[in-house]
Every structure is written in structure tokens, then in C-alpha cells.
Design an enzyme around this catalytic site. Structure first.
Site, mmCIF file in Angstrom:
data_model
loop_
_atom_site.group_PDB
_atom_site.id
_atom_site.type_symbol
_atom_site.label_atom_id
_atom_site.label_comp_id
_atom_site.label_asym_id
_atom_site.label_seq_id
_atom_site.Cartn_x
_atom_site.Cartn_y
_atom_site.Cartn_z
ATOM 1 N N TRP A 131 0.834 -1.215 0.000
ATOM 2 C CA TRP A 131 0.000 0.000 0.000
ATOM 3 C C TRP A 131 0.856 1.247 0.000
ATOM 4 O O TRP A 131 0.526 2.241 -0.667
ATOM 5 C CB TRP A 131 -0.979 -0.018 1.176
ATOM 6 N N ASP A 170 -1.719 6.383 6.395
ATOM 7 C CA ASP A 170 -2.749 5.446 5.957
ATOM 8 C C ASP A 170 -2.980 4.480 7.117
ATOM 9 O O ASP A 170 -2.133 3.655 7.420
ATOM 10 C CB ASP A 170 -2.231 4.707 4.708
ATOM 11 N N LYS A 214 -11.976 -2.337 6.819
ATOM 12 C CA LYS A 214 -11.214 -3.226 7.696
ATOM 13 C C LYS A 214 -11.654 -3.083 9.143
ATOM 14 O O LYS A 214 -12.107 -4.019 9.746
ATOM 15 C CB LYS A 214 -9.717 -2.972 7.556
#
Ligand SMILES: *Cc1c(COP(=O)(O)O)cnc(C)c1O
Length: 361
Positions: free
Chosen positions: A103, A172, A196
Site C-alpha cells: 500500500w 494510511d 477493515k
């Protein structure tokens, strides 16, 4: 509950059962409206209360100072990879990025394709992203430092955040938002795709410090400017109402049933310890990350062979435990144990792992 499995999916992931039951119970008529929450106007008092309450709960749970604004956007965490440099990295300046896996790599790519100048000041790519870098020096004039707090795929997590000497941190936090308390003051922006640890896919939580908004250039498309959503309280256009509503219920559960972030963090630690202790004790499973970088949210491990990993995932599913296959880019196994995963699910998994190691070891 009968018919439900222990869900270890990485994302979309498990939601608290009491929240699902609450949603089911009020689906046909929300608060006496005679309509479901997906049918009411986003400008109605019903939805207004939902979004206001969600924002207030984020502020309380994270102990955010008044200087932070809380909005819900669309486009997932991936949209933030491009919006951050577009809005917050002015012409002629540079930003620092830390590369800790898939990511983070994507965030770096999205800054570079805009022609922005960025520095990768640290990376753990040399060891397949199995650790969190240390002793990083940041560029004195960096506009921000970007990092991924929890690496969902590789199974590593920042135990604490680096001291950037006043450069705003941007993180993030898609896979560990609201899993533990931390000091928000060094952060200029925090973002998390909801699917999530917060709720369903479709909404992205963005927490932005007021002073960062001064950097937003005038010429950007309206829908790509943070200021647009901050000024309109997330409702410049129709927001993802059902996702925000579910998030609001999850936040309420986190605050009122679970007792907030300190308690949640202790429970999360207990769940992760159970799994890592089983991995280390049996000697049959091998953790894929350095011990001090281990994630409390995504526990990654290997078995002696890939064939045994397939059998493990299959047998686990037959025993009522799903989502244990590692990400396709890394293989192996992964148990994602976000806030909504109860201790009993982890205990059941640990029992299964011990039994499996005895039989196949
Ligand atoms: C899942 C994930 C993403 C991608 O999120 P989308 O909402 O699908 O764009 C980004 N960052 C991290 C850390 C993730 O775990």
C-alpha cells in the site's frame, strides 16, 4: 450465532455481531421514519443525526483537538494516495515517503505519476517488507511524511510513530484505525478505508488538521479538494449513507460496549499474543515478520509446505473459520483480527492450530 463462521478476512472484514443485529432490527423503519436508512434523504434530520454522531464519536474516541476536521469521502483509501499529493504537496516542494509494502508502494506511485517530487527516505523492501525501518532522517524542508501505520498484507505495524521534528505526519491507517490510542497532534492527516476496522466498504474516514487546508490549490476539481468536503460537512454531494450509518453503529459499539480505545487496545494485544505465542511455541508455524515489527491486526505465518498451507486453510474452513489464506502476492496464511474479531474466535483458531500441528507435524 448459528450459521455464522469465525471470520478472519482482511477486508471487507468482520463486523461486530451486535451491530449487525441492530441494523437488521431497524432496517425496515429507521427511528419511526417508516423508511430504511438507505431510503431517507441525506439532508433529512435522520441522516443528519447519524453523521453528526459519527463525527462526534471519532473525535471523542481519538481525543482529537479542535484543530482537526473529520470527513467521510468516497474512492477508498486508494483515492487518498492521489488526493494527498494533489492537495497538500505544493509546487516546488518535496515530501518524504516511507515504503513498508504494497500500500505504501502504491501511495508513492500515485504521487510520482503527478510529477511530484518525493523522496523515499526509508524502505524495508530489502527484506521483503518484513520489518519497520528505524533511525530515519527526514528532509528538512519536506511538506509532509507519509507512512502506512499497519501493513495489512505483510503483517507489520508501527509500534510507535517516528519523530519528524515538526513535519506533519500523514498516515494510511486503513487497517488499524481506532485499534489503539495514540497522540494525534503530530499528524496533518489520517485516512482509512472503512472496510477493515470501521464498517463496510464505500466510505473513507479522513481526519485533517485545519492548517493543512491552507495548502489546497484553487484549481483542483471540486470533487478532489479536501476543502469542498470540510466546508460541506461531508455532504457536498450524496455521501455513502449506508456505510456511514454502519460506521456510526460500530463507533457506538466501540465507545459504549467495548469501553473505548484503551480497552480495545488491551483486548487486541491479548488476541495477537495468543496467536504469536502459538506460532512461536509450536515451532511448526513460522512468522513471516521480525518480532518487534509484528502487527496486532494481521498475523502472517507459513507452514512447512505450500501444500500443507492449502490443507490448513481448507480444514479451518470446514471447522468454521474463514479468511485465513494469505494475500495472493505473498502466499502463506494470515489471520486478520481487527476490533470486531472476538477473543473466542482467536481461541478457536489457536486450538485448531495446535491440533493441526500435532496431526501434521
Ligand atoms: C485495504 C487497504 C488499502 C486499500 O483500500 P481501498 O479502500 O480498497 O482503496 C489501502 N491501504 C491499506 C493499509 C489497506 O489495508
Amino acid at each position: 450465532m448459528k450459521g455464522r463462521i469465525h471470520n478472519f478476512n482482511a477486508g471487507p472484514a468482520a463486523l461486530p455481531l451486535p451491530v449487525l443485529e441492530e441494523i437488521q432490527a431497524e432496517l425496515l423503519s429507521f427511528r419511526g421514519s417508516g423508511m430504511s436508512i438507505t431510503e431517507v434523504s441525506h439532508r433529512s434530520k435522520w441522516f443528519d443525526e447519524v453523521i453528526e454522531d459519527a463525527v462526534a464519536r471519532v473525535r471523542r474516541l481519538m481525543k482529537l483537538p479542535d484543530s482537526f476536521r473529520v470527513v467521510f469521502l468516497q474512492g477508498g483509501a486508494s483515492m487518498q494516495f492521489c488526493m494527498i499529493p494533489m492537495n497538500l504537496l505544493p509546487e516546488g516542494r518535496t515530501a518524504d515517503y516511507i515504503n513498508t509494502g504494497t500500500w505504501a508502494t502504491k501511495a508513492i506511485k500515485e504521487a510520482r505519476i503527478q510529477g511530484k517530487t518525493i523522496q523515499v527516505v526509508a524502505s524495508s523492501e530489502d527484506k521483503n517488507f518484513s520489518y519497520i525501518p528505524k533511525n530515519i532522517s527526514f528532509g528538512a524542508d519536506a511538506a509532509y511524511v507519509h507512512l502506512t501505520s499497519n501493513n495489512t498484507i505483510k503483517g507489520t505495524q508501527w509500534a510507535s510513530f517516528p519523530d519528524t521534528g515538526g513535519i506533519p505526519l500523514i498516515s494510511d491507517m486503513s487497517s488499524d484505525i481506532l485499534s489503539r490510542p495514540f497522540d494525534p497532534s503530530p499528524f496533518g492527516l489520517i485516512y482509512a478505508g472503512a472496510q477493515k476496522n470501521l464498517g463496510p466498504a464505500g466510505a473513507t474516514l479522513v481526519i485533517i488538521r485545519q492548517d493543512m487546508l491552507e495548502r489546497v490549490p484553487e484549481h483542483l476539481p471540486t470533487m478532489l479538494k479536501y476543502t469542498t468536503f470540510v466546508e460541506k460537512n461531508s455532504m457536498f454531494n450524496t455521501p455513502p449513507c449506508f456505510a456511514i450509518y454502519t460506521i456510526q453503529r460500530v463507533l457506538k459499539w466501540l465507545e459504549e460496549t467495548m469501553g473505548g480505545l484503551q480497552n480495545m487496545a488491551e483486548l487486541n494485544r491479548q488476541k495477537a499474543d495468543l496467536l504469536y505465542q502459538t506460532i512461536d511455541r509450536t515451532g511448526y508455524y513460522v512468522g513471516t515478520t521480525e518480532k518487534e515489527s509484528r502487527s496486532v491486526m494481521n498475523v502472517t505465518f507459513r507452514l512447512p509446505t505450500e501444500d500443507l498451507e492449502k490443507v490448513f486453510v481448507q480444514k479451518a474452513l470446514e471447522t468454521g473459520m474463514g479468511g485465513l489464506k494469505g494475500h495472493r502476492s505473498v502466499g502463506g496464511c494470515r489471520a486478520s483480527i481487527y476490533n470486531a474479531t472476538p477473543l473466542e474466535a482467536v481461541k478457536a483458531l489457536v486450538d485448531f492450530m495446535e491440533e493441526f500441528a500435532r496431526r501434521h507435524g
